[in-house]
Design a protein around this motif. Structure first.
Motif, short mmCIF file in Angstrom:
data_model
loop_
_atom_site.label_atom_id
_atom_site.label_comp_id
_atom_site.label_asym_id
_atom_site.label_seq_id
_atom_site.Cartn_x
_atom_site.Cartn_y
_atom_site.Cartn_z
N THR A 4 0.85 -1.18 0.00
CA THR A 4 0.00 0.00 0.00
C THR A 4 0.89 1.23 0.00
OG1 THR A 4 -1.69 -1.16 1.30
CG2 THR A 4 -1.87 1.22 1.16
N GLU A 5 0.60 2.15 -0.91
CA GLU A 5 1.41 3.37 -1.02
C GLU A 5 0.61 4.58 -0.56
OE1 GLU A 5 4.42 5.46 -4.23
OE2 GLU A 5 2.57 4.58 -4.98
N TYR A 6 1.28 5.44 0.20
CA TYR A 6 0.68 6.69 0.67
C TYR A 6 1.54 7.84 0.15
CZ TYR A 6 -1.26 3.22 3.87
OH TYR A 6 -1.87 2.10 4.40
N ARG A 7 1.01 8.58 -0.80
CA ARG A 7 1.78 9.66 -1.42
C ARG A 7 1.55 10.96 -0.62
NH1 ARG A 7 1.22 10.28 -7.67
NH2 ARG A 7 -0.85 11.03 -7.06
N ILE A 8 2.65 11.73 -0.48
CA ILE A 8 2.59 12.95 0.32
C ILE A 8 2.94 14.15 -0.56
CG2 ILE A 8 3.43 14.13 2.38
CD1 ILE A 8 4.21 11.42 3.50
N PHE A 9 2.06 15.15 -0.53
CA PHE A 9 2.26 16.38 -1.30
C PHE A 9 2.34 17.57 -0.34
CE2 PHE A 9 0.69 13.48 -4.40
CZ PHE A 9 1.13 13.91 -5.63
N PHE A 10 2.97 18.64 -0.83
CA PHE A 10 3.13 19.84 -0.03
C PHE A 10 2.71 21.06 -0.85
CE2 PHE A 10 5.90 16.68 1.70
CZ PHE A 10 5.77 16.84 3.07
N LYS A 11 1.94 21.93 -0.23
CA LYS A 11 1.56 23.18 -0.88
C LYS A 11 2.51 24.26 -0.42
CE LYS A 11 -2.21 26.41 -1.75
NZ LYS A 11 -3.62 26.80 -1.43
N ILE A 12 3.22 24.87 -1.37
CA ILE A 12 4.12 25.98 -1.09
C ILE A 12 3.70 27.12 -1.99
CG2 ILE A 12 6.51 26.75 -1.04
CD1 ILE A 12 7.37 23.86 -0.71
N ASN A 13 3.17 28.16 -1.38
CA ASN A 13 2.52 29.25 -2.12
C ASN A 13 1.38 28.66 -2.95
OD1 ASN A 13 4.25 31.26 -1.03
ND2 ASN A 13 5.85 30.61 -2.44
N GLU A 14 1.40 28.83 -4.25
CA GLU A 14 0.30 28.31 -5.06
C GLU A 14 0.61 26.96 -5.69
OE1 GLU A 14 -2.66 29.79 -5.03
OE2 GLU A 14 -1.71 31.16 -3.64
N GLN A 15 1.80 26.45 -5.45
CA GLN A 15 2.20 25.18 -6.04
C GLN A 15 1.89 24.00 -5.12
OE1 GLN A 15 6.45 25.90 -7.19
NE2 GLN A 15 5.78 25.00 -9.12
N ILE A 16 1.44 22.90 -5.72
CA ILE A 16 1.31 21.64 -4.99
C ILE A 16 2.39 20.71 -5.53
CG2 ILE A 16 -0.14 19.62 -4.57
CD1 ILE A 16 -2.55 21.40 -4.60
N LEU A 17 3.34 20.36 -4.67
CA LEU A 17 4.54 19.63 -5.09
C LEU A 17 4.56 18.25 -4.45
CD1 LEU A 17 7.05 22.56 -4.55
CD2 LEU A 17 6.05 21.85 -6.73
N TYR A 18 5.08 17.30 -5.21
CA TYR A 18 5.18 15.92 -4.73
C TYR A 18 6.41 15.79 -3.84
CZ TYR A 18 5.82 10.83 -4.96
OH TYR A 18 5.98 9.50 -4.65
N GLY A 19 6.20 15.27 -2.61
CA GLY A 19 7.29 15.17 -1.66
C GLY A 19 7.81 13.76 -1.45
N GLY A 20 7.16 12.77 -2.05
CA GLY A 20 7.58 11.39 -1.87
C GLY A 20 6.44 10.52 -1.39
#
Length: 245
Positions: A4-20
């Motif tokens: 099972t994979e749990y993907r984590i994203f981060f919002k920095i200003n207006e960008q949503i970026l993939y963190g791993g």
């Protein structure tokens, strides 16, 4: 289900970026913390014992294995596996006794400059608001991801009420219930707590030590450490982490 994979994203200003991502292997009761940049990414690597900087490759993940072994893994230019930073605490961090919990991994991340954000995160990865985890870190200059394994019968409030952990400044928290079930552990271990294991993801403002300046030994270029990872951090030292925000 094997993984099972749990993907984590981060919002920095207006960008949503993939963190791993965090991947749980149910057949082996093993956990993998995957970085977003993948394999075969060349980098300069410093030997901490000799201080020599040489060509190397960024790790694509850190893994926590059935027998207690923990290590980073990278692949070289020929896609050959390279293992490093190996340690073994003498136990599987997900096979805990009733009412027990254990902080087992922390990554501190510097996002004070755009160049650090570009090094650590990945753009153009589609975010799924239903299944993926999202943290808004726009207001921060730095933060840490702290992973805690706990028996499902332990009260999560006990973690933040610990005399050392309560010194941390918490931003957000998620609990993945039953990341490893009793049935998963029955396949591997002769004895276990007979309860599921939960995974607690804590986002905190505090970081491990700091982000010191680094001087390149050949060309004297000045850089700043943009990420620091520590496996099996002792609880008493977590309470001494600093806040750079």
């Amino acid at each position: 289900m094997k993984n099972t994979e749990y993907r984590i994203f981060f919002k920095i200003n207006e960008q949503i970026l993939y963190g791993g991502s965090i991947r749980a292997s149910h057949e082996k009761t093993e956990l993998f913390y995957h970085y977003p940049y993948g394999s075969n990414i060349e980098s300069e690597v410093e030997n901490l014992e000799t201080g020599i900087i040489d060509s190397g490759y960024l790790p694509d993940h850190i893994s926590f294995h059935t027998d207690g072994n923990i290590h980073s893994k990278a692949r070289d230019g020929k896609k050959k596996k390279i293992y490093f930073n190996t340690l073994n605490p003498g136990l599987n961090v997900f096979n805990l006794e009733r009412a027990k919990y254990l902080p087992f991994f922390i990554e501190s991340i510097n996002i004070s400059e755009a160049r650090f954000v570009k090094k650590r995160f990945k753009e153009n990865v589609t975010f799924d608001p239903i299944h993926d985890i999202l943290y808004d870190v726009t207001a921060l200059n730095s933060f840490s991801i702290l992973l805690v394994s706990k028996c499902e019968r332990s009260n999560p409030n006990f973690i933040t009420e610990n005399e050392h952990l309560k010194k941390l400044k918490y931003v957000a928290a998620d609990v993945i219930s039953g990341v490893f079930t009793k049935a998963d552990k029955d396949l591997i271990f002769e004895t276990n707590s007979t309860f599921n294991t939960d995974l607690v993801i804590l986002l905190i403002e505090n970081v491990w030590e700091g982000f010191p300046k680094i001087i390149h030994h050949k060309n004297n270029d000045e850089g700043i450490r943009f990420t620091t990872t520590v496996c099996m951090p002792p609880v008493k030292l977590l309470g001494k982490m600093i806040n750079l925000n």
